[in-house]
Design a protein around this motif. Structure first.
Motif, PDB file in Angstrom:
ATOM      1  N   SER A   9       0.856  -1.196   0.000  1.00 25.88           N
ATOM      2  CA  SER A   9       0.000   0.000   0.000  1.00 25.88           C
ATOM      3  C   SER A   9       0.887   1.239   0.000  1.00 25.88           C
ATOM      4  O   SER A   9       1.502   1.578   1.015  1.00 25.88           O
ATOM      5  CB  SER A   9      -0.911  -0.002   1.229  1.00 25.88           C
ATOM      6  OG  SER A   9      -1.788  -1.091   1.198  1.00 25.88           O
ATOM      7  N   LYS A  10       0.943   1.919  -1.143  1.00 24.28           N
ATOM      8  CA  LYS A  10       1.813   3.088  -1.273  1.00 24.28           C
ATOM      9  C   LYS A  10       1.221   4.066  -2.265  1.00 24.28           C
ATOM     10  O   LYS A  10       0.252   3.773  -2.964  1.00 24.28           O
ATOM     11  CB  LYS A  10       3.223   2.669  -1.719  1.00 24.28           C
ATOM     12  CG  LYS A  10       4.045   1.984  -0.644  1.00 24.28           C
ATOM     13  CD  LYS A  10       5.484   1.798  -1.087  1.00 24.28           C
ATOM     14  CE  LYS A  10       6.344   1.221   0.022  1.00 24.28           C
ATOM     15  NZ  LYS A  10       7.756   1.053  -0.395  1.00 24.28           N
ATOM     16  N   GLN A  11       1.842   5.240  -2.318  1.00 26.47           N
ATOM     17  CA  GLN A  11       1.472   6.258  -3.285  1.00 26.47           C
ATOM     18  C   GLN A  11       2.737   6.728  -4.004  1.00 26.47           C
ATOM     19  O   GLN A  11       3.771   6.934  -3.356  1.00 26.47           O
ATOM     20  CB  GLN A  11       0.785   7.443  -2.603  1.00 26.47           C
ATOM     21  CG  GLN A  11      -0.512   7.078  -1.897  1.00 26.47           C
ATOM     22  CD  GLN A  11      -1.213   8.271  -1.297  1.00 26.47           C
ATOM     23  OE1 GLN A  11      -0.891   9.420  -1.603  1.00 26.47           O
ATOM     24  NE2 GLN A  11      -2.192   8.028  -0.440  1.00 26.47           N
ATOM     25  N   HIS A  43      -5.571  -0.141  -7.751  1.00 27.32           N
ATOM     26  CA  HIS A  43      -4.914   1.167  -7.877  1.00 27.32           C
ATOM     27  C   HIS A  43      -5.822   2.146  -8.625  1.00 27.32           C
ATOM     28  O   HIS A  43      -6.692   1.745  -9.392  1.00 27.32           O
ATOM     29  CB  HIS A  43      -3.565   1.053  -8.609  1.00 27.32           C
ATOM     30  CG  HIS A  43      -3.719   0.893 -10.092  1.00 27.32           C
ATOM     31  ND1 HIS A  43      -3.857  -0.336 -10.699  1.00 27.32           N
ATOM     32  CD2 HIS A  43      -3.767   1.801 -11.099  1.00 27.32           C
ATOM     33  CE1 HIS A  43      -3.977  -0.171 -11.996  1.00 27.32           C
ATOM     34  NE2 HIS A  43      -3.925   1.121 -12.271  1.00 27.32           N
ATOM     35  N   GLU A  58      -4.987   9.452  -9.151  1.00 28.05           N
ATOM     36  CA  GLU A  58      -5.741  10.586  -8.633  1.00 28.05           C
ATOM     37  C   GLU A  58      -4.811  11.799  -8.506  1.00 28.05           C
ATOM     38  O   GLU A  58      -3.810  11.742  -7.786  1.00 28.05           O
ATOM     39  CB  GLU A  58      -6.335  10.246  -7.268  1.00 28.05           C
ATOM     40  CG  GLU A  58      -7.211   8.984  -7.285  1.00 28.05           C
ATOM     41  CD  GLU A  58      -7.625   8.551  -5.904  1.00 28.05           C
ATOM     42  OE1 GLU A  58      -7.485   9.364  -4.961  1.00 28.05           O
ATOM     43  OE2 GLU A  58      -8.060   7.403  -5.740  1.00 28.05           O
ATOM     44  N   VAL A  67      -1.221  11.130  -9.077  1.00 24.69           N
ATOM     45  CA  VAL A  67      -0.606  10.260  -8.076  1.00 24.69           C
ATOM     46  C   VAL A  67      -1.194   8.856  -8.225  1.00 24.69           C
ATOM     47  O   VAL A  67      -2.415   8.696  -8.305  1.00 24.69           O
ATOM     48  CB  VAL A  67      -0.853  10.772  -6.645  1.00 24.69           C
ATOM     49  CG1 VAL A  67      -0.306   9.783  -5.617  1.00 24.69           C
ATOM     50  CG2 VAL A  67      -0.197  12.143  -6.461  1.00 24.69           C
ATOM     51  N   LYS A 122      -2.182   5.602  -6.505  1.00 23.87           N
ATOM     52  CA  LYS A 122      -2.471   5.143  -5.149  1.00 23.87           C
ATOM     53  C   LYS A 122      -2.815   3.660  -5.189  1.00 23.87           C
ATOM     54  O   LYS A 122      -3.715   3.241  -5.925  1.00 23.87           O
ATOM     55  CB  LYS A 122      -3.624   5.946  -4.550  1.00 23.87           C
ATOM     56  CG  LYS A 122      -3.323   7.441  -4.467  1.00 23.87           C
ATOM     57  CD  LYS A 122      -4.488   8.225  -3.880  1.00 23.87           C
ATOM     58  CE  LYS A 122      -4.172   9.720  -3.824  1.00 23.87           C
ATOM     59  NZ  LYS A 122      -5.300  10.509  -3.255  1.00 23.87           N
TER      60      LYS A 122
END
Length: 218
Positions: free
Chosen positions: A71-73, A154, A157, A160, A162
């Motif tokens: 879980s990352k951006q 994913h 947005e 980015v 996400k």
């Protein structure tokens, strides 16, 4: 530029290489063996020289260049996004059309997806290959993912990328062409009707039926 070159050139190059191998060995089988032996052995030749290599190349590249999804951006203009998208291209251009597409609805599809990192329980029926960030998907025992539905792990947005998890509980059924957005949890014994959309961050309670876009209790 390097990553884009890989995305454009390498999958098609691999298809050409594997096609040459299959044609060469398949031709020898055709001209040297009887017709019944050709019919029996050619599917094995296809798996050995095309289907399995196309899949295993994708698996190898995924673990080398991306590793385990978390879980990352990431900013849209970053190496992480470029590499992730490149692996998706290899998956969709090699693994799906030349192997996984033929395995929908069989025990072999969940078995092979585990090599990419998808967490899949026992007796899961999958009529879809629409998975990208493989490690972020968890599917419980006896669940059913119907035709062309997808856990979408994913979104892009505001420039980015996400990434978040999608969890599907035991004995739940996801309708055809339905989408479950990231950070969502579908509890056990849930039924999602076809053409539905589960918004990000939602939790669908045990034993409920949902329909619509976005979903509502039916």
């Amino acid at each position: 530029g390097i990553v884009e070159l890989i995305r454009i050139i390498f999958p098609e190059t691999i298809v050409i290489w594997l096609s040459i191998l299959l044609i060469a060995y398949g031709h020898d089988l055709l001209v040297q063996e009887s017709w019944w032996k050709f019919i029996f052995l050619f599917p094995l030749y296809y798996l050995s020289f095309f289907g399995l290599p196309a899949f295993l190349i994708t698996v190898l590249l995924k673990w080398i260049f991306v590793g385990r999804y978390k879980s990352k951006q990431f900013p849209i203009w970053s190496v992480n996004v470029w590499l992730s998208e490149a692996i998706t291209v290899f998956y969709e251009a090699l693994s799906v059309p030349f192997l996984l597409e033929f395995l929908k609805g069989t025990p072999w599809l969940p078995f092979l997806l585990r090599f990419l990192g998808v967490k899949i329980g026992k007796r899961v029926r999958m009529e879809t290959t629409d998975i990208t960030e493989y490690d972020m998907v968890k599917i419980g025992d006896d669940a059913a993912l119907n035709f062309d539905c997808g856990p979408q792990t994913h979104l892009f947005e505001d420039r980015v990328m996400k990434i978040g998890p999608v969890q599907i509980g035991a004995r739940s059924s996801i309708g055809s062409k339905s989408i479950i957005l990231y950070d969502s949890e579908v509890d056990s014994d849930v039924q999602i009707e076809p053409l539905s959309l589960v918004m990000k961050g939602e939790k669908l309670s045990t034993g409920t039926i949902w329909t619509g876009s976005p979903v509502r209790v039916s």
